[in-house]
Motif scaffolding. Structure first.
Motif, PDB file in Angstrom:
ATOM      1  N   UNK A 128       0.863  -1.172   0.000  1.00  0.00           N
ATOM      2  CA  UNK A 128       0.000   0.000   0.000  1.00  0.00           C
ATOM      3  C   UNK A 128       0.901   1.224   0.000  1.00  0.00           C
ATOM      4  N   UNK A 129       0.748   2.094  -0.964  1.00  0.00           N
ATOM      5  CA  UNK A 129       1.556   3.317  -1.042  1.00  0.00           C
ATOM      6  C   UNK A 129       0.996   4.355  -0.077  1.00  0.00           C
ATOM      7  N   UNK A 130       1.849   4.973   0.742  1.00  0.00           N
ATOM      8  CA  UNK A 130       1.380   5.968   1.715  1.00  0.00           C
ATOM      9  C   UNK A 130       1.064   7.304   1.057  1.00  0.00           C
ATOM     10  N   UNK A 131       0.136   8.058   1.663  1.00  0.00           N
ATOM     11  CA  UNK A 131      -0.176   9.406   1.180  1.00  0.00           C
ATOM     12  C   UNK A 131       0.876  10.396   1.657  1.00  0.00           C
ATOM     13  N   UNK A 132       1.193  10.402   2.953  1.00  0.00           N
ATOM     14  CA  UNK A 132       2.213  11.272   3.511  1.00  0.00           C
ATOM     15  C   UNK A 132       3.354  10.389   3.974  1.00  0.00           C
ATOM     16  N   UNK A 133       4.453  10.414   3.245  1.00  0.00           N
ATOM     17  CA  UNK A 133       5.509   9.462   3.529  1.00  0.00           C
ATOM     18  C   UNK A 133       6.630  10.020   4.403  1.00  0.00           C
ATOM     19  N   UNK A 134       6.644  11.330   4.696  1.00  0.00           N
ATOM     20  CA  UNK A 134       7.701  11.921   5.512  1.00  0.00           C
ATOM     21  C   UNK A 134       7.396  11.654   6.980  1.00  0.00           C
ATOM     22  N   UNK A 135       8.266  10.881   7.644  1.00  0.00           N
ATOM     23  CA  UNK A 135       7.994  10.432   9.010  1.00  0.00           C
ATOM     24  C   UNK A 135       9.243  10.514   9.875  1.00  0.00           C
ATOM     25  N   UNK A 136       9.021  10.404  11.183  1.00  0.00           N
ATOM     26  CA  UNK A 136      10.101  10.070  12.107  1.00  0.00           C
ATOM     27  C   UNK A 136      10.044   8.561  12.267  1.00  0.00           C
ATOM     28  N   UNK A 137      11.189   7.919  12.215  1.00  0.00           N
ATOM     29  CA  UNK A 137      11.255   6.472  12.388  1.00  0.00           C
ATOM     30  C   UNK A 137      12.193   6.169  13.552  1.00  0.00           C
ATOM     31  N   UNK A 138      11.786   5.222  14.365  1.00  0.00           N
ATOM     32  CA  UNK A 138      12.654   4.721  15.440  1.00  0.00           C
ATOM     33  C   UNK A 138      13.102   3.330  15.017  1.00  0.00           C
ATOM     34  N   UNK A 139      14.345   3.237  14.487  1.00  0.00           N
ATOM     35  CA  UNK A 139      14.830   1.946  14.026  1.00  0.00           C
ATOM     36  C   UNK A 139      14.949   0.935  15.175  1.00  0.00           C
ATOM     37  N   UNK A 140      14.932  -0.347  14.840  1.00  0.00           N
ATOM     38  CA  UNK A 140      15.081  -1.377  15.867  1.00  0.00           C
ATOM     39  C   UNK A 140      16.368  -1.170  16.674  1.00  0.00           C
ATOM     40  N   UNK A 141      16.269  -1.331  17.961  1.00  0.00           N
ATOM     41  CA  UNK A 141      17.406  -1.291  18.884  1.00  0.00           C
ATOM     42  C   UNK A 141      18.040   0.090  19.029  1.00  0.00           C
TER      43      UNK A 141
END
Length: 76
Positions: free
Chosen positions: A5-18
């Motif tokens: 599924x393609x996102x509408x708003x793709x700019x995010x904060x991500x918390x990578x694993x570990x």
């Protein structure tokens, strides 16, 4: 894995694993895992090396960029 599924708003904060901090990134796609759970395919730049990192994370590890990132510090 099932369809993407393609996102509408793709700019995010991500918390990578570990990692305790968040980085700015882009959700490339959402997809449903075989167990029925959703996961985000995210791309971000490693702040130490500048290299592109691609990860798959659950929804609770991404959020829209509309406030300051969580730095892992008690001071923000």
């Amino acid at each position: 894995m099932t369809g993407l599924v393609r996102p509408k708003n793709s700019h995010v904060y991500v918390r990578p694993p570990h990692l305790p901090t968040e980085y700015q990134g882009f959700v490339v796609a959402w997809h449903k895992m075989d167990d029925g759970a959703w996961a985000a395919r995210v791309i971000y730049l490693d702040p130490q090396t500048g290299e592109e990192v691609r990860v798959e994370v659950p929804p609770d590890r991404v959020r829209p960029v509309d406030s300051a990132p969580f730095t892992g510090s008690a001071y923000g």
